[in-house]
Design a protein around this motif. Sequence first.
Motif, PDB file in Angstrom:
ATOM      1  N   THR A 121     -41.995  15.697 -69.313  1.00  0.00           N
ATOM      2  CA  THR A 121     -41.904  14.814 -70.483  1.00  0.00           C
ATOM      3  C   THR A 121     -43.300  14.540 -71.053  1.00  0.00           C
ATOM      4  O   THR A 121     -43.505  14.555 -72.264  1.00  0.00           O
ATOM      5  CB  THR A 121     -41.255  13.465 -70.089  1.00  0.00           C
ATOM      6  OG1 THR A 121     -40.007  13.736 -69.465  1.00  0.00           O
ATOM      7  CG2 THR A 121     -41.041  12.578 -71.313  1.00  0.00           C
ATOM      8  N   ILE A 122     -44.251  14.316 -70.148  1.00  0.00           N
ATOM      9  CA  ILE A 122     -45.628  14.050 -70.590  1.00  0.00           C
ATOM     10  C   ILE A 122     -46.206  15.275 -71.304  1.00  0.00           C
ATOM     11  O   ILE A 122     -46.787  15.167 -72.378  1.00  0.00           O
ATOM     12  CB  ILE A 122     -46.523  13.654 -69.389  1.00  0.00           C
ATOM     13  CG1 ILE A 122     -46.063  12.303 -68.807  1.00  0.00           C
ATOM     14  CG2 ILE A 122     -47.991  13.581 -69.810  1.00  0.00           C
ATOM     15  CD1 ILE A 122     -46.746  11.931 -67.495  1.00  0.00           C
ATOM     16  N   LEU A 123     -46.009  16.451 -70.701  1.00  0.00           N
ATOM     17  CA  LEU A 123     -46.536  17.685 -71.311  1.00  0.00           C
ATOM     18  C   LEU A 123     -45.944  17.904 -72.699  1.00  0.00           C
ATOM     19  O   LEU A 123     -46.648  18.309 -73.631  1.00  0.00           O
ATOM     20  CB  LEU A 123     -46.216  18.895 -70.436  1.00  0.00           C
ATOM     21  CG  LEU A 123     -47.240  19.262 -69.366  1.00  0.00           C
ATOM     22  CD1 LEU A 123     -46.867  20.580 -68.720  1.00  0.00           C
ATOM     23  CD2 LEU A 123     -48.648  19.373 -69.978  1.00  0.00           C
ATOM     24  N   GLU A 144     -51.237   7.603 -78.611  1.00  0.00           N
ATOM     25  CA  GLU A 144     -50.198   8.269 -79.398  1.00  0.00           C
ATOM     26  C   GLU A 144     -49.259   9.071 -78.486  1.00  0.00           C
ATOM     27  O   GLU A 144     -48.042   9.090 -78.696  1.00  0.00           O
ATOM     28  CB  GLU A 144     -50.866   9.194 -80.440  1.00  0.00           C
ATOM     29  CG  GLU A 144     -49.928  10.052 -81.274  1.00  0.00           C
ATOM     30  CD  GLU A 144     -49.095   9.254 -82.278  1.00  0.00           C
ATOM     31  OE1 GLU A 144     -49.498   8.134 -82.626  1.00  0.00           O
ATOM     32  OE2 GLU A 144     -48.032   9.761 -82.690  1.00  0.00           O
ATOM     33  N   ILE A 145     -49.837   9.720 -77.480  1.00  0.00           N
ATOM     34  CA  ILE A 145     -49.016  10.528 -76.561  1.00  0.00           C
ATOM     35  C   ILE A 145     -48.032   9.640 -75.807  1.00  0.00           C
ATOM     36  O   ILE A 145     -46.850   9.966 -75.661  1.00  0.00           O
ATOM     37  CB  ILE A 145     -49.929  11.324 -75.584  1.00  0.00           C
ATOM     38  CG1 ILE A 145     -50.713  12.393 -76.361  1.00  0.00           C
ATOM     39  CG2 ILE A 145     -49.113  11.966 -74.464  1.00  0.00           C
ATOM     40  CD1 ILE A 145     -51.852  13.041 -75.585  1.00  0.00           C
ATOM     41  N   ILE A 146     -48.518   8.493 -75.354  1.00  0.00           N
ATOM     42  CA  ILE A 146     -47.667   7.538 -74.628  1.00  0.00           C
ATOM     43  C   ILE A 146     -46.562   7.013 -75.543  1.00  0.00           C
ATOM     44  O   ILE A 146     -45.389   6.954 -75.154  1.00  0.00           O
ATOM     45  CB  ILE A 146     -48.526   6.376 -74.068  1.00  0.00           C
ATOM     46  CG1 ILE A 146     -49.402   6.914 -72.930  1.00  0.00           C
ATOM     47  CG2 ILE A 146     -47.666   5.219 -73.608  1.00  0.00           C
ATOM     48  CD1 ILE A 146     -50.561   6.010 -72.558  1.00  0.00           C
ATOM     49  N   PHE A 169     -43.354   6.811 -71.900  1.00  0.00           N
ATOM     50  CA  PHE A 169     -43.667   6.568 -70.484  1.00  0.00           C
ATOM     51  C   PHE A 169     -44.886   5.631 -70.436  1.00  0.00           C
ATOM     52  O   PHE A 169     -45.445   5.279 -71.476  1.00  0.00           O
ATOM     53  CB  PHE A 169     -43.952   7.896 -69.750  1.00  0.00           C
ATOM     54  CG  PHE A 169     -44.768   8.870 -70.549  1.00  0.00           C
ATOM     55  CD1 PHE A 169     -46.153   8.728 -70.647  1.00  0.00           C
ATOM     56  CD2 PHE A 169     -44.153   9.913 -71.235  1.00  0.00           C
ATOM     57  CE1 PHE A 169     -46.900   9.613 -71.390  1.00  0.00           C
ATOM     58  CE2 PHE A 169     -44.896  10.799 -71.994  1.00  0.00           C
ATOM     59  CZ  PHE A 169     -46.274  10.649 -72.072  1.00  0.00           C
ATOM     60  N   THR A 170     -45.256   5.239 -69.226  1.00  0.00           N
ATOM     61  CA  THR A 170     -46.354   4.264 -69.092  1.00  0.00           C
ATOM     62  C   THR A 170     -47.707   4.975 -68.987  1.00  0.00           C
ATOM     63  O   THR A 170     -47.779   6.159 -68.643  1.00  0.00           O
ATOM     64  CB  THR A 170     -46.174   3.412 -67.826  1.00  0.00           C
ATOM     65  OG1 THR A 170     -46.298   4.296 -66.689  1.00  0.00           O
ATOM     66  CG2 THR A 170     -44.818   2.728 -67.814  1.00  0.00           C
ATOM     67  N   ARG A 171     -48.749   4.215 -69.271  1.00  0.00           N
ATOM     68  CA  ARG A 171     -50.097   4.752 -69.107  1.00  0.00           C
ATOM     69  C   ARG A 171     -50.345   5.109 -67.637  1.00  0.00           C
ATOM     70  O   ARG A 171     -51.002   6.112 -67.326  1.00  0.00           O
ATOM     71  CB  ARG A 171     -51.138   3.738 -69.614  1.00  0.00           C
ATOM     72  CG  ARG A 171     -52.555   4.290 -69.697  1.00  0.00           C
ATOM     73  CD  ARG A 171     -53.478   3.382 -70.498  1.00  0.00           C
ATOM     74  NE  ARG A 171     -53.203   3.419 -71.933  1.00  0.00           N
ATOM     75  CZ  ARG A 171     -53.735   4.298 -72.771  1.00  0.00           C
ATOM     76  NH1 ARG A 171     -54.566   5.224 -72.333  1.00  0.00           N
ATOM     77  NH2 ARG A 171     -53.433   4.263 -74.047  1.00  0.00           N
TER      78      ARG A 171
END
Lengths: 227, 227
Positions: free
Chosen positions: B13-15, B34-36, B41-43
Amino acid sequence: MAQQARAIRTRRTILQAAAEVFDEFGYEGASTTEIIARGGFTRGALYFHFPSKEALADAVMAVQSEALVPPVRKIRLQAVIDLTLLFAERLRTDVVLRAAVRLGVDQASNKNPNRAPYQEPINLIEQLLKEAGDRGELLPGADPQEVARTLVGAFTGIQIMSQVYERRQALPSRISVLWKYLLPSLAAPELMAYLSTDPERGKGDAPDTAPPEGMVGSAYGSLPTRA
Amino acid sequence: MAQQARAIRTRRTILQAAAEVFDEFGYEGASTTEIIARGGFTRGALYFHFPSKEALADAVMAVQSEALVPPVRKIRLQAVIDLTLLFAERLRTDVVLRAAVRLGVDQASNKNPNRAPYQEPINLIEQLLKEAGDRGELLPGADPQEVARTLVGAFTGIQIMSQVYERRQALPSRISVLWKYLLPSLAAPELMAYLSTDPERGKGDAPDTAPPEGMVGSAYGSLPTRA
């Protein structure tokens, strides 16, 4: 008058400093603070000439158009070859042109990217290739628009790769290799021996060869040229 | 086990979120905030998987290597053509691959740019072209290293231009046109009729044609293949 000359000089200093910073950091990474530090002028001077970073980038990108002057050659296909070799050579030494090209690439993912950095050289090369076709220089299958688009796209990527590998020092050789593999699909066979893709031609003092007898531009040229 | 599966899912999901942001804003313009926001998801989760923006960019760029799997074809030159058409087609639809390619271009002006995004496809194509040469598929003047470098450079620029003009929708056609003008300098003349540069081959279900009789890979192939 002295004031105007000073304003022109300041504008040029700003463009040079901006180009160095854009070339190094790209559009997003460039800051006006860094540009001011690099050039040794005031923020007031910067904003007097360029109200925004975008305006500065536009002015740098405009330099590319100025570099797109086709050299005069008896063989039109040689003019296209030399245009790419001259541009490649100039990219090695001219930081403003380098920054212009980088900015053109950087903005590719923008919502409304500016096509001019691609469309201008495409139009110019397409026109030269149409003239080449009218003069009997091209093979029948060579389509000026397809070839112009392919050349501009290929050049764009090869100069990026050359930047990664050797800070563009071998760029004229890499463009010469591109021509080695493209020319046999483009040039009329009888013209091949009259064309040169020597990377040294990028330095600008290359001899201008006439096409073979019977082709337009030769002493005995007989085909019609464009009005 | 369930925990591990969740970690793998979170990483993916992060990628995906990072790729969307890198594809849109480039490396410099992308922010972890911005990605978060994009991925929900959380930092803490982000930094657990990727300690820095650089680590995140490296993980996205690694996806390009995974996409560089040469298709199995009886004619090695067809494998090279299909590799470029499959990659072009995938760039249209796969945002992670798109971001990987953009990051490879963005870092070109870094002090120590990473050559891997260029060297990996060059090595792969050079190897396929050497095999093509050993099998009698190439013209004598076609040098595998020169051709591999030219192809990778040209592809890089054509996909950027295609992004600017039409969000890469015509990229497979543009790569097909590149092949139209390169192939006559590369392929043995008797092989030409057996090769296809149809952009639809990028969709992956293209038939695999055998080379003409007498060439390695044909039913009557007789030349030695590589060990």
